[in-house]
Write an enzyme that holds these catalytic residues in place. Structure first.
Site, PDB file in Angstrom:
ATOM      1  N   HIS A 270     -14.737 -33.084  17.193  1.00 48.98           N
ATOM      2  CA  HIS A 270     -14.609 -34.479  16.392  1.00 48.98           C
ATOM      3  C   HIS A 270     -14.056 -34.156  15.009  1.00 48.98           C
ATOM      4  O   HIS A 270     -13.174 -35.074  14.505  1.00 48.98           O
ATOM      5  CB  HIS A 270     -16.135 -34.994  16.230  1.00 48.98           C
ATOM      6  N   ARG A 271     -14.241 -32.936  14.252  1.00 46.72           N
ATOM      7  CA  ARG A 271     -13.500 -32.987  13.108  1.00 46.72           C
ATOM      8  C   ARG A 271     -12.101 -32.712  13.289  1.00 46.72           C
ATOM      9  O   ARG A 271     -11.299 -33.367  12.465  1.00 46.72           O
ATOM     10  CB  ARG A 271     -14.105 -31.898  12.318  1.00 46.72           C
TER      11      ARG A 271
END
Length: 399
Positions: A270-271
């Site tokens: 996600h990051r």
């Protein structure tokens, strides 16, 4: 100042030659797009593309009055033939300004990719910014005067629009038109939906725009709920909706879960997918964030917020649940939805849709399923737009 879009597609056009993909197959008729080129007041041509003279004729325009031809990006393949009567194409060095005899002023804008953007000021004082494919302006200074019209690669480089918004170059009244459109997004309603979420629009080839004229573009929804099953693409959809806005605060409600390598892998993915300019807050305390003013919030996700809330009220113990836990959870959900109703921030929230699957085998699982359904319904009632993502496809339920 008038701008005729002789083409609005990627350099290879849409559909791409010999491409069998679904998007190219659907790019027929009005959805077909030639390579992007702009004719400004019949006097200035930004990018010379194959068939430019025929494209101008189809749009009811002529190239006979063109006094300057400027190229914005490297052109692959054989050299494009310059139609008879047109001046030789050129490029303005970054930061330099060119005065055209017709009264137009053109300033070259440096990019973070090969090519040159052009800021054009017409004789009437109206301002246009044209950004080539795959590029974003570099070295922007704040504050900036907003452009009346921005023509850019909104799909391929949404962060370019975010950078322009961050310094004020793209303001509330700026008309943003997407060009260099390729087969990454299916043409038609899906393209229009994605662009509307970014505050932009697309127009067919041959469209003439009056710079500074009011366009009734749908407002970007201020509160959006994105629902979906596991791995449905709901988080990608939520992130995509805010890619063209600066200073987004990503609110992760799942925590770090020390020692869980699979969870750490999910968090890392996600990051890495998020723009570098976004900030992250790991918290389930959503109400204060909703009450504060600030940049857009992306909350991922409400289902994990509910897990934390149910843990806090002892929802997994039947005695605690019936002895006040259920009432306490209802109050927390009510407090959250009231904060969503009153917030002045742009909010995109993600939640799981679990009510359509297998009935859980345990009482606690059924309790969680039921409470998540109630939470989703309560949160959705306060949102201007609600989406359901299935197999990566976003279905608009509201808005």
């Amino acid at each position: 100042m008038d701008v005729t879009l002789l083409g609005t597609g990627a350099p290879a056009g849409l559909p791409r030659p010999d491409c069998p993909c679904a998007a190219c197959a659907a790019a027929q008729g009005e959805q077909a797009r030639a390579a992007t080129a702009l004719l400004v007041d019949g006097a200035l041509l930004l990018d010379l593309t194959p068939g430019a003279a025929f494209a101008a004729a189809r749009a009811g325009r002529s190239l006979t009055g063109v006094r300057q031809v400027l190229l914005s990006h490297p052109h692959d393949g054989p050299a494009v033939e310059v139609p008879a009567g047109l001046p030789q194409p050129g490029r303005v060095p970054d930061g330099r300004e060119l005065a055209v005899l017709t009264g137009h002023r053109v300033r070259a804008v440096a990019l973070d990719a090969p090519g040159t953007g052009y800021a054009v000021t017409g004789p009437d004082g109206r301002r246009l910014l044209y950004v080539p494919p795959g590029g974003a302006p570099a070295g922007l200074e704040e504050p900036a005067e907003p452009y009346d019209l921005i023509v850019a690669d909104v799909v391929g480089r949404p962060d370019a629009l975010a950078k322009l918004r961050a310094v004020g170059a793209a303001g509330p009244t700026t008309d943003v038109v997407a060009v260099h459109l390729d087969h990454d997004v299916p043409p038609g309603p899906e393209l229009a939906r994605r662009l509307a979420a970014a505050g932009a629009r697309a127009v067919p080839d041959g469209t003439t725009l009056t710079v500074g004229a009011y366009e009734d573009v749908p407002d970007v929804p201020r509160r959006t709920l994105v629902l979906g099953g596991a791995r449905s693409g709901k988080s990608v959809e939520a992130e995509r909706r805010l890619e063209s806005f600066p200073d987004v605060l990503y609110v992760a409600t799942g925590g770090t879960r020390g020692g869980d390598t699979e969870w750490a892998s999910r968090v890392r993915a996600h990051r890495e997918r998020r723009p570098g300019s976004w900030r992250t807050a790991e918290t389930c305390d959503l109400v204060p964030l909703l009450k504060d003013d600030g940049p857009p919030l992306l909350v991922d996700c409400l289902s994990l917020w509910l897990t934390d809330a149910m843990d806090a009220v002892g929802a997994w113990d039947d005695a605690e649940w019936s002895g006040g836990g259920e009432r306490a959870l209802g109050e927390r959900v009510r407090e959250l939805t009231e904060a969503v109703r009153a917030t002045r921030r742009t909010v995109v929230a993600v939640s799981n849709e679990v009510g359509s699957g297998i009935v859980p085998a345990t009482a606690s699982g059924r309790r969680y399923r039921d409470e998540l359904g109630r939470l989703n319904a309560a949160f959705a009632s306060e949102c201007e737009q609600v989406l359901l993502v299935v197999a990566g496809q976003a279905l608009v339920l509201r808005g």
